[in-house]
Design an enzyme around this catalytic site. Structure first.
Site, PDB file in Angstrom:
ATOM      1  N   LYS A 243      50.974  46.848  13.974  1.00 14.08           N
ATOM      2  CA  LYS A 243      52.133  47.221  14.796  1.00 14.08           C
ATOM      3  C   LYS A 243      52.660  46.056  15.643  1.00 14.08           C
ATOM      4  O   LYS A 243      53.849  45.943  15.857  1.00 14.08           O
ATOM      5  CB  LYS A 243      51.766  48.371  15.732  1.00 14.08           C
ATOM      6  CG  LYS A 243      51.483  49.680  15.032  1.00 14.08           C
ATOM      7  CD  LYS A 243      51.267  50.754  16.095  1.00 14.08           C
ATOM      8  CE  LYS A 243      50.612  51.980  15.528  1.00 14.08           C
ATOM      9  NZ  LYS A 243      50.561  53.084  16.489  1.00 14.08           N
TER      10      LYS A 243
ATOM     11  N   GLY B 255      42.217  56.368  30.282  1.00 11.70           N
ATOM     12  CA  GLY B 255      42.235  55.404  29.183  1.00 11.70           C
ATOM     13  C   GLY B 255      43.338  54.374  29.353  1.00 11.70           C
ATOM     14  O   GLY B 255      44.456  54.707  29.749  1.00 11.70           O
TER      15      GLY B 255
ATOM     16  N   THR C 105      50.151  50.771  10.924  1.00  9.39           N
ATOM     17  CA  THR C 105      49.228  51.146  11.989  1.00  9.39           C
ATOM     18  C   THR C 105      48.457  49.921  12.463  1.00  9.39           C
ATOM     19  O   THR C 105      48.710  48.810  12.003  1.00  9.39           O
ATOM     20  CB  THR C 105      48.327  52.332  11.554  1.00  9.39           C
ATOM     21  OG1 THR C 105      47.640  52.805  12.712  1.00  9.39           O
ATOM     22  CG2 THR C 105      47.336  51.947  10.473  1.00  9.39           C
TER      23      THR C 105
ATOM     24  N   ASP D 188      56.250  56.088  18.190  1.00  8.17           N
ATOM     25  CA  ASP D 188      55.051  56.627  18.866  1.00  8.17           C
ATOM     26  C   ASP D 188      55.388  57.240  20.218  1.00  8.17           C
ATOM     27  O   ASP D 188      54.898  58.318  20.567  1.00  8.17           O
ATOM     28  CB  ASP D 188      54.015  55.513  19.074  1.00  8.17           C
ATOM     29  CG  ASP D 188      53.310  55.136  17.784  1.00  8.17           C
ATOM     30  OD1 ASP D 188      53.152  56.006  16.904  1.00  8.17           O
ATOM     31  OD2 ASP D 188      52.921  53.964  17.646  1.00  8.17           O
TER      32      ASP D 188
HETATM   33  P1  ATR Z   1      43.169  53.051  21.226  1.00  4.91           P
HETATM   34  O1  ATR Z   1      44.084  52.192  20.407  1.00  4.91           O
HETATM   35  O2  ATR Z   1      42.767  54.333  20.553  1.00  4.91           O
HETATM   36  O3  ATR Z   1      43.681  53.269  22.608  1.00  4.91           O
HETATM   37  P2  ATR Z   1      41.349  51.092  22.321  1.00  4.91           P
HETATM   38  O4  ATR Z   1      42.496  50.192  22.618  1.00  4.91           O
HETATM   39  O5  ATR Z   1      40.100  50.497  21.756  1.00  4.91           O
HETATM   40  O6  ATR Z   1      41.778  52.249  21.312  1.00  4.91           O
HETATM   41  O7  ATR Z   1      40.988  51.892  23.662  1.00  4.91           O
HETATM   42  C1  ATR Z   1      39.902  52.738  23.782  1.00  4.91           C
HETATM   43  C2  ATR Z   1      39.903  53.406  25.158  1.00  4.91           C
HETATM   44  O8  ATR Z   1      38.757  54.247  25.272  1.00  4.91           O
HETATM   45  C3  ATR Z   1      39.815  52.420  26.318  1.00  4.91           C
HETATM   46  O9  ATR Z   1      40.449  52.992  27.449  1.00  4.91           O
HETATM   47  C4  ATR Z   1      38.298  52.348  26.522  1.00  4.91           C
HETATM   48  O10 ATR Z   1      37.906  51.911  27.802  1.00  4.91           O
HETATM   49  P3  ATR Z   1      37.714  50.312  28.094  1.00  4.91           P
HETATM   50  O11 ATR Z   1      39.106  49.781  28.280  1.00  4.91           O
HETATM   51  O12 ATR Z   1      36.887  50.240  29.299  1.00  4.91           O
HETATM   52  O13 ATR Z   1      37.050  49.734  26.864  1.00  4.91           O
HETATM   53  C5  ATR Z   1      37.921  53.785  26.337  1.00  4.91           C
HETATM   54  N1  ATR Z   1      36.517  53.927  25.982  1.00  4.91           N
HETATM   55  C6  ATR Z   1      35.949  53.660  24.785  1.00  4.91           C
HETATM   56  N2  ATR Z   1      34.627  53.920  24.815  1.00  4.91           N
HETATM   57  C7  ATR Z   1      34.356  54.352  26.078  1.00  4.91           C
HETATM   58  C8  ATR Z   1      33.159  54.775  26.766  1.00  4.91           C
HETATM   59  N3  ATR Z   1      31.971  54.799  26.138  1.00  4.91           N
HETATM   60  N4  ATR Z   1      33.270  55.148  28.054  1.00  4.91           N
HETATM   61  C9  ATR Z   1      34.445  55.129  28.698  1.00  4.91           C
HETATM   62  N5  ATR Z   1      35.602  54.739  28.110  1.00  4.91           N
HETATM   63  C10 ATR Z   1      35.554  54.360  26.834  1.00  4.91           C
END
Ligand code: ATR
Length: 280
Positions: free
Chosen positions: A47, A131, A43, A106
């Site tokens: 990865k 996201g 994980t 995945d």
């Molecule tokens: P994962 O591997 O679970 O996708 P990540 O790569 O850290 O984790 O991505 C987290 C996602 O949640 C991103 O789309 C992030 O938006 P940013 O690219 O702008 O950081 C989003 N996210 C996290 N906290 C957020 C918040 N408070 N408001 C809006 N989007 C959020």
């Protein structure tokens, strides 16, 4: 879920978790191979690192640019590479050479879950994806590869959504992709942000700009809590809903099949996940 599956199939195997510092990842993979492990799951952040640490990459790992599953393999007397596990029966003699192969399950987990949990087959559907982190990128590329009719990407940091949109336009030029809110209804709304993990989190989208009744179905990649505020609101708005447990389940089921060469007992695995995660 894997231990439950091994038990259901009468396999004398076991699945264990190890915490490995990224700087020791290569040694850990080699060590597992030296100990005749059948395979590994990896994980975050392993990865991506593992791409350069396996002997061969399956097409799935090359396509998605990440390895979440490794299978250790041996070369039999006939020169054919087989899962190490298949040498147990003695039919292929003893392996003369060994190698590791990297896979990615995945992406398949995502599409299998959408089909099984929501009855959505992706080709021809309009999807609104929230996201653009690691999970968001993988889901977006998988949706594009399945030829969705149209894809809308929204992210707090718009430049990251733009980067994914550019990659999709390059790799899947037939798929229209827009960064921002859709103008009309969609078949499927997916949350791939981390918003919803905490009960105090706000919704990952502005429902004044996109009322949830405009989505036929809503999928949240989060599986704990079982029903995020988004899923609750979507359900109240009449959408069909599902959480991300199926993604976790199906990436595991596919890995199980890669290691054992046998169909995964999916119902058993789902029940084990539900018991472990939700306690019922
Ligand atoms: P994962 O591997 O679970 O996708 P990540 O790569 O850290 O984790 O991505 C987290 C996602 O949640 C991103 O789309 C992030 O938006 P940013 O690219 O702008 O950081 C989003 N996210 C996290 N906290 C957020 C918040 N408070 N408001 C809006 N989007 C959020």
């Amino acid at each position: 879920m894997h231990n439950a599956a091994f038990a259901a199939l009468g396999l004398d195997w076991c699945y264990l978790a190890f915490e490995v510092d990224p700087q020791n990842l290569r040694a850990a993979i080699q060590g597992a191979q030296a100990m005749n492990f059948a395979g590994l799951n990896l994980t975050v952040p392993h990865k991506l690192l593992a791409l350069d640490m396996v002997d061969v990459l399956d097409e799935s790992a090359r396509t998605w640019g990440a390895v979440n599953t490794i299978r250790f393999e041996g070369q039999g007397i006939d020169g054919v590479w087989l899962p190490l596990a298949s040498f147990d029966q003695g039919a292929h003699g003893r392996p003369t050479r060994f190698r590791s192969q990297g896979f990615n399950t995945d992406a398949e987990g995502i599409s299998r879950s959408l089909i099984e949990d929501l009855g959505v087959s992706l080709a021809g559907t309009r999807v609104f994806l929230l996201g653009a982190g690691g999970a968001g990128r993988a889901i977006a590329l998988k949706l594009a590869s399945e030829r969705v009719a149209e894809l809308f990407l929204l992210n707090r940091t718009a430049s990251k959504a733009e980067e994914i949109a550019a990659e999709i336009r390059l790799r899947f030029p037939g798929v229209p992709v827009t960064v921002g809110y859709p103008s009309g209804p969609v078949d499927l709304l997916i949350n791939a942000t981390s918003l919803g993990l905490k009960s105090s989190d706000e919704l990952p989208l502005d429902v004044a700009r996109f009322p949830l009744r405009q989505a036929r179905a809503c999928y949240d990649a989060i599986y704990r809590p079982a029903a995020t505020a988004l899923l609750q609101a979507a359900q109240a708005a009449g959408c069909q809903t599902a959480n991300g447990l199926g993604m976790l389940l199906h990436q595991g089921a596919k890995a199980f099949e890669i290691w054992t060469g046998r169909p995964a007992p999916v119902a058993v695995m789902r029940r084990a996940l539900e018991q472990n995660i939700y306690g019922h």
